[in-house]
Design an enzyme around this catalytic site. Structure first.
Site, PDB file in Angstrom:
ATOM      1  N   HIS A  51      -4.004  -3.098   7.165  1.00  0.00           N
ATOM      2  CA  HIS A  51      -2.715  -2.404   7.170  1.00  0.00           C
ATOM      3  C   HIS A  51      -2.506  -1.718   8.516  1.00  0.00           C
ATOM      4  O   HIS A  51      -3.424  -1.069   9.022  1.00  0.00           O
ATOM      5  CB  HIS A  51      -2.716  -1.366   6.033  1.00  0.00           C
ATOM      6  N   HIS A  97       4.351   2.616  15.002  1.00  0.00           N
ATOM      7  CA  HIS A  97       4.245   3.188  13.664  1.00  0.00           C
ATOM      8  C   HIS A  97       5.441   4.111  13.445  1.00  0.00           C
ATOM      9  O   HIS A  97       5.506   5.175  14.053  1.00  0.00           O
ATOM     10  CB  HIS A  97       2.937   3.971  13.548  1.00  0.00           C
TER      11      HIS A  97
HETATM   12  C1  LIG Z   1       2.096  -1.540   2.048  1.00  0.00           C
HETATM   13  O1  LIG Z   1       2.578  -2.704   2.649  1.00  0.00           O
HETATM   14  C2  LIG Z   1       3.841  -2.575   3.229  1.00  0.00           C
HETATM   15  C3  LIG Z   1       4.314  -3.912   3.726  1.00  0.00           C
HETATM   16  O2  LIG Z   1       3.373  -4.729   4.219  1.00  0.00           O
HETATM   17  C4  LIG Z   1       3.810  -1.578   4.336  1.00  0.00           C
HETATM   18  O3  LIG Z   1       5.092  -1.441   4.891  1.00  0.00           O
HETATM   19  C5  LIG Z   1       3.346  -0.290   3.784  1.00  0.00           C
HETATM   20  O4  LIG Z   1       3.226   0.630   4.829  1.00  0.00           O
HETATM   21  C6  LIG Z   1       2.039  -0.451   3.075  1.00  0.00           C
HETATM   22  N1  LIG Z   1       1.684   0.816   2.551  1.00  0.00           N
HETATM   23  C7  LIG Z   1       0.490   1.243   2.379  1.00  0.00           C
HETATM   24  C8  LIG Z   1       0.299   2.597   1.888  1.00  0.00           C
HETATM   25  O5  LIG Z   1      -0.466   0.557   2.633  1.00  0.00           O
END
Ligand SMILES: *[C@H]1O[C@H](CO)[C@@H](O)[C@H](O)[C@H]1NC(C)=O
Ligand SMILES: *[C@@H]1O[C@H](CO)[C@@H](O)[C@H](O)[C@H]1NC(C)=O
Length: 307
Positions: A51, A97
């Site tokens: 992520h 970000h």
């Molecule tokens: C979950 O995935 C989405 C899309 O890929 C992303 O925008 C989001 O930040 C993610 N959130 C977390 C908490 O991992």
């Protein structure tokens, strides 16, 4: 040499040449680290994901970071899905970000060049790139050139039609043998983007809710789109735990709990809670913060049946 011998020799050489030409292309014997995965459909494999992959820093005081190690290190650890969010920064596509003022991860093309270097050095690996396009930047004029300039476009998989059902993806072996071993998803703008290898995410993948602050990771279907049923979608579990800072509603990523969050128990529990929603199948993607902490890649191996 006698003409007869020469003729036989020529005949032999010609038939050998014909035999070689009709041989099938070299088949990959090991795909993403396992021989068994070569015959398994891309839609039936679980991949470990990072992520905010670009937002890495080893400095714990860097609050907006979600990772501690760089892209080559993440890939070397076994991460095979890279997630990242891009913004326009003075006319250039950067991974940032929320805003480039908060965290600027540099040019997308430079990031993609690192991925290309890894792909060149690891020809039997299938990789997924899952990018988000919150500003709706042009897929054709802004995104595609970054892939072209980094040399990724020729490696990108183009499905015969869209959306691709979970059961309809080619096998990892087919993808590797054909050289089309990068799958590119974009969360917004891809449907009408006019670029065949930049695929719309939510018509093919559903996700669990994001910005979770509950360590029990309740499961539900979020952000799904298009004509395919839930069961025909692939799915991703967003397994990153956030901390609500003093109940303010401002959430930050949590490196202190990451070894537990990224532990086998927490990940497998989350996957088990989601399996009933995913037709009994394991998730296709497990998205993690701080991929160097815990046992995320091990948990994904277990989900793939490698005990
Ligand atoms: C979950 O995935 C989405 C899309 O890929 C992303 O925008 C989001 O930040 C993610 N959130 C977390 C908490 O991992
Ligand atoms: C792949 O198929 C097996 C057997 O049906 C299943 O147990 C597993 O959960 C599937 N994994 C994914 C990611 O679809």
């Amino acid at each position: 040499m006698y003409p007869g011998v020469l003729a036989v020799l020529l005949l032999f050489l010609t038939s050998e040449l014909a035999r070689c030409a009709s041989l099938p292309v070299q088949r990959a014997a090991v795909c993403n680290g396992h021989a068994e995965l070569c015959s398994r459909s891309y839609g039936n494999v679980t991949f470990a994901g990072s992520h905010d992959s670009f937002a890495f820093d080893s400095n714990p005081l860097d609050i907006p970071r979600d990772q501690a190690v760089d892209i080559p290190s993440q890939l070397n650890l076994g991460i095979r899905l890279l997630q990242a969010q891009a913004h326009d920064n003075d006319g250039e596509l950067h991974f940032c970000h929320t805003s480039c003022l908060l965290y600027d991860g540099g040019k997308v093309v430079d990031y993609l060049k690192l991925v290309k270097t890894f792909l060149d050095g690891n020809p039997n690996e299938v990789i997924t790139l899952l990018f988000t396009n919150p500003e709706g930047l042009s897929v054709k004029d802004v995104w595609k050139p970054a892939f072209d300039d980094a040399g990724i476009s020729p490696l990108a998989y183009v499905p015969p039609s869209i959306p691709v059902k979970q059961s309809e993806w080619p096998t990892l072996g087919e993808m590797i043998d054909s050289g089309k071993r990068v799958v590119v998803f974009l969360d917004a703008g891809a449907d009408s983007g006019g670029v065949d290898f930049i695929l719309p995410e939510f018509t093919m993948i559903w996700e669990t809710p994001f910005s979770v602050t509950d360590s029990s990771f309740p499961c539900s279907v979020d952000r799904i789109q298009g004509p395919l049923s839930v069961g025909d979608h692939s799915y991703m579990i967003n397994h990153s735990l956030n901390k609500d800072v003093f109940g303010t509603g401002i959430i930050v990523s949590d490196p202190l709990d990451a070894p537990t969050t990224n532990g086998v128990t927490s990940i497998i529990d989350h996957a088990n809670r989601c399996a009933p929603l995913g037709g009994g199948r394991a998730p296709n993607f497990v998205l993690l913060d701080f991929v160097n902490l815990g046992q995320g890649v091990r948990a994904v191996e277990l989900l793939n049946g490698f005990l």
